[in-house]
Design a protein around this motif. Structure first.
Motif, PDB file in Angstrom:
ATOM      1  N   PHE A   7       0.664  -1.103   0.096  1.00  0.00           N
ATOM      2  CA  PHE A   7      -0.540  -0.018  -0.061  1.00  0.00           C
ATOM      3  C   PHE A   7       0.771   1.294  -0.162  1.00  0.00           C
ATOM      4  O   PHE A   7       0.238   2.674  -1.166  1.00  0.00           O
ATOM      5  N   GLN A   8       1.907   1.082   0.790  1.00  0.00           N
ATOM      6  CA  GLN A   8       2.874   2.439   0.982  1.00  0.00           C
ATOM      7  C   GLN A   8       3.227   3.173  -0.552  1.00  0.00           C
ATOM      8  O   GLN A   8       4.264   4.438  -1.207  1.00  0.00           O
ATOM      9  N   SER A   9       3.571   1.870  -1.174  1.00  0.00           N
ATOM     10  CA  SER A   9       4.369   1.635  -2.255  1.00  0.00           C
ATOM     11  C   SER A   9       3.176   1.841  -3.697  1.00  0.00           C
ATOM     12  O   SER A   9       3.636   3.068  -3.990  1.00  0.00           O
ATOM     13  N   LEU A  10       2.260   1.730  -3.657  1.00  0.00           N
ATOM     14  CA  LEU A  10       1.086   2.329  -4.490  1.00  0.00           C
ATOM     15  C   LEU A  10       1.112   3.906  -3.987  1.00  0.00           C
ATOM     16  O   LEU A  10       0.896   4.385  -5.705  1.00  0.00           O
ATOM     17  N   LEU A  11       0.903   3.941  -3.013  1.00  0.00           N
ATOM     18  CA  LEU A  11       0.549   6.139  -2.385  1.00  0.00           C
ATOM     19  C   LEU A  11       2.303   6.658  -3.459  1.00  0.00           C
ATOM     20  O   LEU A  11       1.704   7.461  -3.618  1.00  0.00           O
ATOM     21  N   THR A  12       3.351   5.952  -3.092  1.00  0.00           N
ATOM     22  CA  THR A  12       4.457   6.507  -3.389  1.00  0.00           C
ATOM     23  C   THR A  12       4.077   6.501  -4.494  1.00  0.00           C
ATOM     24  O   THR A  12       4.120   8.253  -5.638  1.00  0.00           O
ATOM     25  N   VAL A  13       3.898   6.047  -5.855  1.00  0.00           N
ATOM     26  CA  VAL A  13       3.578   6.023  -7.344  1.00  0.00           C
ATOM     27  C   VAL A  13       2.902   6.841  -7.543  1.00  0.00           C
ATOM     28  O   VAL A  13       2.646   7.675  -8.605  1.00  0.00           O
ATOM     29  N   ILE A  14       1.025   6.854  -7.077  1.00  0.00           N
ATOM     30  CA  ILE A  14       0.287   7.973  -6.860  1.00  0.00           C
ATOM     31  C   ILE A  14       0.744   9.159  -7.378  1.00  0.00           C
ATOM     32  O   ILE A  14       0.092   9.741  -8.474  1.00  0.00           O
ATOM     33  N   LEU A  15       1.274   9.119  -5.603  1.00  0.00           N
ATOM     34  CA  LEU A  15       1.847  10.673  -5.731  1.00  0.00           C
ATOM     35  C   LEU A  15       3.185  10.619  -6.453  1.00  0.00           C
ATOM     36  O   LEU A  15       2.845  12.678  -7.212  1.00  0.00           O
ATOM     37  N   LEU A  16       3.846  10.005  -7.162  1.00  0.00           N
ATOM     38  CA  LEU A  16       5.178  10.682  -8.328  1.00  0.00           C
ATOM     39  C   LEU A  16       3.846  10.461  -9.249  1.00  0.00           C
ATOM     40  O   LEU A  16       4.525  11.339 -10.345  1.00  0.00           O
ATOM     41  N   LEU A  17       3.405  10.250 -10.129  1.00  0.00           N
ATOM     42  CA  LEU A  17       2.421  10.576 -11.195  1.00  0.00           C
ATOM     43  C   LEU A  17       1.486  11.696 -11.103  1.00  0.00           C
ATOM     44  O   LEU A  17       1.798  12.690 -11.927  1.00  0.00           O
ATOM     45  N   ILE A  18       1.058  11.856 -10.270  1.00  0.00           N
ATOM     46  CA  ILE A  18       0.874  13.439  -9.816  1.00  0.00           C
ATOM     47  C   ILE A  18       1.414  14.485 -10.078  1.00  0.00           C
ATOM     48  O   ILE A  18       1.208  15.054 -10.596  1.00  0.00           O
ATOM     49  N   CYS A  19       2.481  13.807  -9.413  1.00  0.00           N
ATOM     50  CA  CYS A  19       3.493  15.486  -9.460  1.00  0.00           C
ATOM     51  C   CYS A  19       4.335  15.618 -10.902  1.00  0.00           C
ATOM     52  O   CYS A  19       4.450  16.600 -11.654  1.00  0.00           O
TER      53      CYS A  19
END
Length: 72
Positions: A7-19
């Motif tokens: 879950f933490q890696s998924l949130l990191t990927v989503i934040l990086l995608l948004i930025c």
């Protein structure tokens, strides 16, 4: 472990995608504005989230960086 199952890696990927999408749109707006619908519309939606909710995205990035650096 794959980012989909952690879950933490998924949130990191989503934040990086948004930025990343918001940064790309600031450089070349026409690149993402062409694809507002369909599968590539996901990137346009990420751009809108990054631009409209930028203070919240920034706080989430700081919290995620803190958790990756000091908690893991």
């Amino acid at each position: 472990m794959c980012a989909i199952f952690n879950f933490q890696s998924l949130l990191t990927v989503i934040l990086l995608l948004i930025c990343t999408c918001a940064y790309i749109r600031s450089l070349t707006p026409s690149l993402l504005d062409r694809n507002k619908t369909g599968l590539l519309g996901i990137f346009w939606n990420c751009t809108q989230i990054g631009e409209r909710k930028s203070p919240y995205v920034a706080v989430c990035c700081i919290v995620m960086a803190f958790s990756i650096l000091f908690i893991q």
